[in-house]
Design an enzyme around this catalytic site. Structure first.
Site, PDB file in Angstrom:
ATOM      1  N   HIS A  86     139.901 -24.273  38.754  1.00 15.71           N
ATOM      2  CA  HIS A  86     140.605 -23.151  37.928  1.00 15.71           C
ATOM      3  C   HIS A  86     141.290 -23.746  36.786  1.00 15.71           C
ATOM      4  CE1 HIS A  86     139.200 -20.031  40.586  1.00 15.71           C
ATOM      5  NE2 HIS A  86     140.027 -20.215  41.340  1.00 15.71           N
ATOM      6  N   LYS A 106     139.313 -15.350  40.710  1.00 17.18           N
ATOM      7  CA  LYS A 106     138.688 -13.935  40.972  1.00 17.18           C
ATOM      8  C   LYS A 106     137.897 -13.334  39.754  1.00 17.18           C
ATOM      9  CE  LYS A 106     139.047 -12.875  44.316  1.00 17.18           C
ATOM     10  NZ  LYS A 106     138.373 -13.317  45.488  1.00 17.18           N
TER      11      LYS A 106
END
Length: 351
Positions: free
Chosen positions: A151, A84
């Site tokens: 990630h 995010k």
């Protein structure tokens, strides 16, 4: 060892026996013995490995495959980020930029008009498994140059990736990253039939401040990539989400140059970079049918990844006291490193 070198080694040892010497491909064998976190709703349980909290399913399945199955190519471009932090936007921009010859940004059949960015650029952790299988074959079948995403913290990437491939990292103000992840977790939970309505901002905040979130601590995640961007700017490009919002076109040009596909004079005159920015704007992407009603390859609705796309929106969900507390935690953790996050108190949008 200078300050940057010492910071580059941070996160490699979290106090668990053998954390720095054990081959990452064998990480699945010790998952059950690692520290456990289960308080994020609808997410895989987290385990602390080599200084970072990672989803248990990633450590058991995808992580070993990244180290033993994936065959990086020197032409590969990896898009790295903490969750995010602008990952969806970066995927769209990088994919459209790298593939503009075969998929002109103004073309009506452009893949981004029919597929979500997360299906155009796959996360390694969402696709690979311990045996490789169809997922390994999928990545192998992609034509070069490939653009892939992760990630994973820098120190947990295979040396074949960090030594041979280009890496683009995008970071975001920790406060905005936290709020975006909290809202995403609640939305994704609801889509999967899990009631996360009682999961409060305060609960998410407390976990985040302790680094107990996927790929956390967020500031150490960003710091590792920043250190490498200082050491090897030809191999690691470090981008700040807030700066990209202010001038996306210049950042697309920087991205193209770094990826080895710089815009030609003719493309400059034709405004191709501007067309890519327009195609990948939040407003355009949110309006695409694939993003309004489609679902990613791992079962999350595409619309879950699109919200406001602003900098400074954290103030709508956190108190000023919470913001100050998190800023102080991050400031203390980064003291002496030379690295700081870009911050914003006034929302500005990518659309």
């Amino acid at each position: 060892m200078n300050r940057v070198e010492s910071i580059g080694s941070m996160g490699e040892d979290d106090g668990q026996e053998g954390a720095t010497t054990m081959p990452h491909a064998d990480a699945a064998g010790i998952v059950a013995s690692l520290p456990l976190e289960t308080r994020w709703p609808s997410l895989s349980s987290l385990r602390r490995y080599a200084g970072f909290w990672l989803p248990e399913v990633v450590l058991k399945d995808a992580f070993p495959a990244v180290h033993s199955v994936l065959e990086p190519r020197p032409t590969d471009v990896f898009l790295a980020s903490f969750p995010k932090s602008g990952s969806t936007w970066l995927k769209a921009l990088a994919f459209a930029t790298l593939n503009r010859s075969s998929h002109p940004p103004l073309a009506g059949d452009h893949p981004l008009r029919h597929c979500g960015p997360h299906d155009c650029v796959r996360f390694l952790e969402m696709g690979l498994n311990t045996s490789g299988g169809a997922a390994g074959e999928f990545f192998e079948a992609l034509p070069s140059p490939r653009v892939l995403a992760t990630h994973l913290p820098y120190t947990l990437l295979p040396g074949r990736i960090t030594h041979e491939c280009r890496i683009v990292y995008i970071c975001r103000d920790p406060k905005d990253a936290l709020v975006s992840f909290w809202l995403f977790a609640k939305k994704a939970s609801s889509a999967r039939g899990v009631d996360a309505g009682s999961f409060t901002m305060q609960e998410a905040f407390d976990l985040f401040c302790e680094g107990r979130c996927p790929a956390g601590p967020q500031w150490q995640h960003a710091l590792q990539y920043w250190v490498e961007s200082v050491r090897r700017p030809d191999r690691v490009l470090f981008l700040r989400y807030e700066e990209m919002l202010l001038d996306p076109e210049s950042h697309v040009k920087k991205l193209a140059k770094f990826m080895g596909c710089e815009f030609s004079d003719e493309e400059e005159e034709e405004g191709i970079a501007s067309a890519i920015v327009e195609l990948c704007s939040l407003g355009k992407l949110k309006g695409m049918e694939a993003n309004r009603n489609g679902t990613t390859s791992w079962g999350v609705k595409n619309e879950s990844f699109f919200r406001e796309g602003v900098a400074g929106g954290w103030s709508n969900h956190m108190t000023p006291e919470m913001g100050h507390r998190l800023d102080k935690i991050v400031e203390d953790a980064l003291q002496g490193s030379g690295f700081t996050f870009a911050t914003s108190s006034a929302p500005s949008s990518s659309s």
